[in-house]
Design a protein around this motif. Structure first.
Motif, short mmCIF file in Angstrom:
data_model
loop_
_atom_site.label_atom_id
_atom_site.label_comp_id
_atom_site.label_asym_id
_atom_site.label_seq_id
_atom_site.Cartn_x
_atom_site.Cartn_y
_atom_site.Cartn_z
N GLY A 35 76.74 -4.11 -22.47
CA GLY A 35 76.50 -3.04 -21.51
C GLY A 35 75.02 -2.74 -21.29
N ALA A 36 74.18 -3.14 -22.25
CA ALA A 36 72.74 -2.95 -22.07
C ALA A 36 72.15 -4.07 -21.22
CB ALA A 36 72.05 -2.90 -23.43
N SER A 46 84.79 0.16 -20.54
CA SER A 46 83.85 1.27 -20.72
C SER A 46 84.46 2.39 -21.56
CB SER A 46 83.42 1.81 -19.36
OG SER A 46 82.57 2.92 -19.49
N ALA A 187 88.61 8.19 -11.97
CA ALA A 187 87.89 7.77 -13.17
C ALA A 187 87.39 6.35 -13.03
CB ALA A 187 88.79 7.91 -14.40
N THR B 22 82.37 6.34 -14.41
CA THR B 22 83.58 6.02 -15.11
C THR B 22 83.44 6.58 -16.53
OG1 THR B 22 82.73 3.93 -15.99
CG2 THR B 22 83.75 3.81 -13.87
N ARG B 24 83.13 6.89 -20.50
CA ARG B 24 82.39 5.94 -21.34
C ARG B 24 82.55 6.36 -22.79
NH1 ARG B 24 78.73 3.85 -24.26
NH2 ARG B 24 76.73 3.01 -23.56
N ARG B 221 70.58 0.64 -18.22
CA ARG B 221 71.92 0.07 -18.04
C ARG B 221 72.90 0.61 -19.06
NH1 ARG B 221 69.65 -4.94 -18.31
NH2 ARG B 221 68.93 -5.46 -16.22
N LEU B 222 72.42 0.82 -20.28
CA LEU B 222 73.31 1.32 -21.32
C LEU B 222 73.94 2.64 -20.89
CD1 LEU B 222 74.09 0.42 -24.21
CD2 LEU B 222 72.34 1.95 -25.07
N GLN B 224 74.59 3.29 -17.85
CA GLN B 224 75.32 3.02 -16.61
C GLN B 224 74.67 3.73 -15.42
OE1 GLN B 224 79.34 4.03 -18.01
NE2 GLN B 224 79.74 1.86 -18.33
N THR B 226 72.67 3.48 -12.19
CA THR B 226 72.65 2.35 -11.27
C THR B 226 71.55 2.42 -10.21
OG1 THR B 226 74.14 3.55 -9.84
CG2 THR B 226 75.14 2.09 -11.47
#
Lengths: 343, 343, 343
Positions: A35-36, A46, A187, B22, B24, B221-222, B224, B226
């Motif tokens: 995810g990084a 996620s 979601a 979303t 996480r 990114r970790l 999320q 964007t």
């Protein structure tokens, strides 16, 4: 010699089975690094809560985590002396990988064909990743062009395996328990369900990521992929580190969230071509084309067959091939896969 | 359109509630990456044993991990088309985030004001992150300047919410069970307790970190997050990737260990301004000013209200503003927050 | 002063004990990042199943993870003002580190010697890392050259501790339960057992890795090592970030898999010299020399004493020193250690 020089074309024989070193346990650390490095936001990998709400518990990692780990194991034995990765076929994901699973990979040589130059040959292998219970997790066919040790070596009998153009919808494996009946589109990040996608539809995923050497090396190492060209600036005449093709796959898949947020799970890879090499400072974009739409037996589960195309720079025209039938300039990856989608 | 174009000023209405995608799940992998990217050494998030010794078990992650994840969710809906992040207020940390927690974020539009140029407007939102039990984990107000779709669109009624300059000490939420009575200053790395800090005191945190693109992209990114400008060299005319403002917050907070090792937990963010952009190759330093000292009800727990200033290059003079009242050259961040400290 | 200025030579006294901040809990996230930054493939840390099959459960992390964490703690107190790390000795790994373990480190000053220039001195410390149960996990001696605060300060009595050239095989600690009787060489990646290695044998590990700043900084931060020269381009006249010596150790150890795949566990470090500095863009290779072969009491367990040499660029001649007795050009690291190997 105690070091691994890799196998040359002469070292492969039809029916040969290779047990690849070394088994690898998947952890929550792998999920986090994935995810990084990739801008992934699919709700199933996620969120453990979201995954449980669709019947998946414990919490699966992204399918490509399993694929890269399983694939990485084959590199020292299959493709250390490869000239090129030519293709994939019949890749199926048989069950989700969850933290704590230990994967190992075995390959069988299923095809051999010496090239007319007598210097290289093509090797087809079918690889199978199993978990700590001996269950099949992923299997796939792959073919690579490999150097011969010597042009003098006699050519083996040519055997070209017959591989399906695509996994048939009925052959897709839906994870046990998957149920999209109570799927939460808010979601998940998109209201678009299976029926909203039509064959031939193309989606520009808009966003782009500029590559760095540190990131692609970290990803590639995480998969224990040891091919020199990814890590060592002395390994290529141009002094650049070639980005592992799988890095572009994962990046494009993550970018595809923007437009395909409900394409939650990768169920199969039908075919894949690494059309052009990628390097640090390239900015990678992606677009998708819907190739096929299928309803599956599992509750509220459907499947989209998608062409996922990664490009250097954004191509809003989403052109795969020029009039000459060749891939358009800037195309890096042409991947044909099946995703499981709520219907 | 299946891709997210983000919201423009016209898309926001007063009282509107947005459920962000979303959810996480936080893991030990997040803690480790946070520690690889920021030079943090605070004893509570570093050591499960230390955390348990002050009443916190299971082992919380750094507060900013929760904040960045919760904040990142809002970006696609709130600030994808933002011109600028204008401010934060009333951010409170209601309970520690521990591995296994799943966060989701909801925002309510609490203010709107079109700018006189009719091309942009300011949107105020109050965002609330909840965990898998539906409990509030973090909430905050934030305002951003957003592009209008069209200068022709009519302006909404102007509503500017009233936001507190700072969270009052009595409104700080102390994590359940927190008890600093048996606090081990040797393990924590500093003998300085609440009473050793005086209002107006400034601390130069000495150390500096030179930024790289790979690291700030991985961090961003970790979470999320964007926003294109952080990842894509084509997104800005200068071809540089803008560092996410939260990256500078986390970096400065980590650097502040050297001088504030006992400022263990972030309890609230009162205000924050990203004064200037940061880019790769900038060397970030930090200094702090003590703004307020408060004793709290919990055993041996106090709170320091701190101004945390990040600068490009080290400023031993610790100058926030010039004689003209403007921020001094090199100031990147001016953050006003409350930390929980043993007394 | 609330910030740590580090200790100068005058601050150390013989017999002084320093409890280092801050304890640190090891997690699966650390294992994953280690595997993303170093190309390690040793089967024990890679696979929980493999580890259990040789008697190690729960799943240990790489020994160097524990070492770097334990070592990192000593930096703010011992070597923040160091001119040079001069050496290591008598480093023993007493038990595997597993996720969930919390390490803390204590050091005792065991030697002092002022240099004739009166501006610097050498400090010897013996450091001991313990876990949450108070058990010794790793201990080692180390000596560093440290700046004096003032050339005027009187010299302390010179005490040079007597340190063993190498840990004797009988003093190696074999992890409780380790049993290589059912060792799976195919899974481990090499058929070569203890008896296949002969004293004097040299192995070129072939592969190379080109360094990046992002990666060495992330690794070094993970160990909470705060030495400025690794992170801040302003800290050295040449504007380069010096790579932490331990980064080169871990990289070389990982590269040694290719030729020493069965050298599963590091049991001791006998001596180590960081011969030359390493920087981003250097391509690091490694070779090993077998110094000693020993059988141990544990079932099917033996030990190889190895010299591990890291070089800038590949040296197929594997030359440690020139005819003048000095280290050959390009040598970065000369490490003498014991590895546990199936016999």
């Amino acid at each position: 010699m105690k070091t691994n020089a890799g196998n040359f074309f002469e070292d492969f024989t039809l029916g040969q089975v290779i047990e690849h070193a070394t088994p690898r346990t998947i952890t929550e650390g792998d999920r986090a690094i994935y995810g990084a490095i990739y801008p992934t936001r699919f709700a199933v990998p996620s969120s453990a809560e979201f995954a449980a709400s669709v019947g998946l518990s414990p919490h699966p990692v992204e399918e490509m985590v399993g694929f890269h780990v399983a694939f990485g194991k084959t590199v020292p034995d299959v493709s250390l002396n490869a000239v090129a990765n030519l293709g994939y076929a019949e890749c199926r994901f048989h069950q989700p990988v969850v933290p704590g699973d230990t994967l190992r990979t075995r390959s069988e040589v299923i095809g051999l064909k010496e090239n007319s130059n007598a210097r290289t040959g093509v090797v087809w292998v079918r690889s199978t990743a199993t978990n700590q219970r001996g269950e099949v997790v992923i299997d796939w066919a792959r073919w690579v062009m490999v150097h011969k040790h010597s042009a003098e070596s006699p050519a083996p009998e040519t055997v070209v395996p017959s591989l399906a153009d695509a996994v048939a919808p009925g052959d897709l494996v839906v994870p046990a328990g998957l149920d999209f009946s109570a799927y939460d589109t808010a979601a998940a990040g998109s209201p678009h369900l299976l029926g909203d996608y039509g064959v031939g539809e193309r989606i520009d995923h808009v966003d782009g990521v500029t590559l760095t050497d540190a990131e692609h090396m970290m990803a590639t190492r995480l998969w224990q992929n040891t091919a020199k060209v990814h890590f060592n600036t002395d390994a290529r005449p141009d002094g650049r580190r070639l980005v592992y093709g799988g890095h572009v796959i994962s990046l494009a898949r993550a970018l595809s969230f923007n437009g395909l947020a409900n394409a939650q799970l990768v169920a199969a890879i039908n075919a894949g071509a690494h059309v052009a090499p990628a390097f640090a400072d390239d900015t990678v974009h992606a677009w998708s084309e819907v190739l096929e739409v299928a309803e599956l037996e599992a509750p509220a589960v459907g499947a989209l067959r998608l062409r996922l195309v990664a490009t250097r720079g954004r191509d809003e025209s989403m052109t795969l091939r020029g009039e000459d039938g060749k891939y358009a300039d800037g195309v890096l990856l042409d991947l044909d896969y099946w995703a499981l989608v709520p219907r």
